[in-house]
Write a protein that holds these residues in place. Structure first.
Motif, PDB file in Angstrom:
ATOM      1  N   UNK A 191      11.447  11.935  -0.178  1.00 62.08           N
ATOM      2  CA  UNK A 191      10.840  12.265  -1.472  1.00 62.08           C
ATOM      3  C   UNK A 191       9.329  12.081  -1.440  1.00 62.08           C
ATOM      4  N   UNK A 192       8.844  11.051  -0.745  1.00 59.11           N
ATOM      5  CA  UNK A 192       7.403  10.813  -0.632  1.00 59.11           C
ATOM      6  C   UNK A 192       6.725  11.984   0.083  1.00 59.11           C
ATOM      7  N   UNK A 193       7.286  12.411   1.197  1.00 60.15           N
ATOM      8  CA  UNK A 193       6.701  13.514   1.960  1.00 60.15           C
ATOM      9  C   UNK A 193       6.752  14.815   1.167  1.00 60.15           C
ATOM     10  N   UNK A 194       7.850  15.008   0.420  1.00 60.77           N
ATOM     11  CA  UNK A 194       8.014  16.257  -0.329  1.00 60.77           C
ATOM     12  C   UNK A 194       7.054  16.360  -1.503  1.00 60.77           C
ATOM     13  N   UNK A 195       6.561  15.251  -2.012  1.00 60.34           N
ATOM     14  CA  UNK A 195       5.712  15.276  -3.207  1.00 60.34           C
ATOM     15  C   UNK A 195       4.253  14.948  -2.923  1.00 60.34           C
ATOM     16  N   UNK A 196       3.883  14.813  -1.654  1.00 55.22           N
ATOM     17  CA  UNK A 196       2.488  14.572  -1.312  1.00 55.22           C
ATOM     18  C   UNK A 196       1.806  15.867  -0.895  1.00 55.22           C
ATOM     19  N   UNK A 197       0.526  16.039  -1.230  1.00 55.92           N
ATOM     20  CA  UNK A 197      -0.204  17.247  -0.806  1.00 55.92           C
ATOM     21  C   UNK A 197      -0.274  17.340   0.711  1.00 55.92           C
ATOM     22  N   UNK A 198      -0.401  18.554   1.192  1.00 55.04           N
ATOM     23  CA  UNK A 198      -0.442  18.785   2.638  1.00 55.04           C
ATOM     24  C   UNK A 198      -1.626  18.085   3.289  1.00 55.04           C
ATOM     25  N   UNK A 199      -2.734  17.989   2.575  1.00 50.08           N
ATOM     26  CA  UNK A 199      -3.915  17.343   3.138  1.00 50.08           C
ATOM     27  C   UNK A 199      -3.673  15.869   3.435  1.00 50.08           C
ATOM     28  N   UNK A 200      -2.875  15.206   2.589  1.00 55.95           N
ATOM     29  CA  UNK A 200      -2.604  13.785   2.800  1.00 55.95           C
ATOM     30  C   UNK A 200      -1.561  13.568   3.893  1.00 55.95           C
ATOM     31  N   UNK A 201      -0.692  14.558   4.122  1.00 63.30           N
ATOM     32  CA  UNK A 201       0.344  14.398   5.142  1.00 63.30           C
ATOM     33  C   UNK A 201      -0.247  14.332   6.542  1.00 63.30           C
TER      34      UNK A 201
END
Length: 283
Positions: A35-45
């Protein structure tokens, strides 16, 4: 002495609850991290992913349904799972009832049960080639029928063996009383026996639903068109050679895929727990 005893009891209770919390955290953390990965912007990933997100976004879910057309795999998986589940429950419950409550010649019954169990024990790939040849000769490779038949083949032994104990545990006096009152065999089966084994039906329904929903092997073998992709197959293709780092999209797809199973489990939780624990305590 009493204070020491209270201290030991408290320590024992604390250890017990601590173990439960550790097991719960171990179980739920993968879903939380997804859920954390799915809701974080791509830049932060690609910079710094933290356990607590600094910002939330729905861009991955929007891209998943708009660009990847994730709705169709959901529909395909739902159609295949529901059709196979209905067939498995209809045939499996009837077979388990007959094998669990009717008398046969001992060698025939034992042999039949062993053959049923053998279908479940053998690797699923064992049946892939025969099914592929049959479906190819019948011209059904571009349809959902081969996958539905494969799911029925895999889940039917599970339903039969799981429900045998439930049907066998129903007292024979109940069936005899209904027969004395003039009830036919179909009435006894449908209106007398089945309501008494609802916990077992709920439990094996969830198990069969999960097995069919998550099945990947037969989807890879029989599905030839992207429009017929199921959820596991679509998730496997989200990371292509051109897009090797679509972690947010993969995580959002995985999160959506677990929702139907979670909802079904929540709605059937009471019967599911009773079904899974039946027989654990001997009277």
């Amino acid at each position: 002495m009493k204070g020491k005893e209270n201290y030991l009891n408290g320590l024992k209770a604390g250890s017990k609850y601590g173990l439960w919390i550790a097991v719960l955290a171990w179980t739920l953390f993968p879903i939380y991290w997804m859920a954390i990965i799915a809701t974080q912007p791509s830049s932060e990933l690609f910079s710094d992913v933290s356990l607590w997100p600094r910002s939330l976004t729905a861009e991955h879910f929007a891209s998943l349904f708009a660009k990847e057309r994730y709705l169709w795999p959901l529909v395909n998986s739902l159609v295949i799972t529901v059709c196979s589940l209905l067939a498995v429950m209809a045939v499996g419950l009837s077979c388990a009832y007959v094998l669990g409550r009717k008398s046969f010649r001992a060698p025939f019954k034992k042999t039949l049960l062993i053959w049923i169990l053998l279908v479940r024990v053998l690797p699923p790939i064992t049946f892939a080639l025969p099914l592929y040849i049959l479906m190819s000769e019948a011209g059904m490779l571009n349809t959902k029928i081969p996958i539905i038949l494969a799911h029925i083949l895999v889940n039917l032994p599970l339903v039969i063996w799981f429900m045998l104990a439930f049907f066998a545990s129903v007292p024979e006096e109940i069936e005899e009383s209904a027969r004395i009152d003039g009830a036919s065999e179909y009435v006894i089966y449908g209106k007398v026996i089945l309501p008494l084994v609802v916990p077992g039906i709920a439990a094996v329904t969830i198990l069969s639903f999960m097995a069919s929903w998550n099945e990947y092997l037969y989807s890879v073998i029989f599905i030839q068109s992207p429009g017929d992709f199921t959820i596991p197959l679509k998730l496997a293709t989200l990371n292509s050679e051109q897009e090797l780092t679509e972690w947010g999209k993969v995580a959002s797809g995985g999160l959506v895929s677990v929702l139907p199973v979670m909802l079904a489990t929540v709605f059937m939780q009471k019967h599911l727990m009773n079904g899974l624990t039946t027989g654990a305590i001997k009277e």
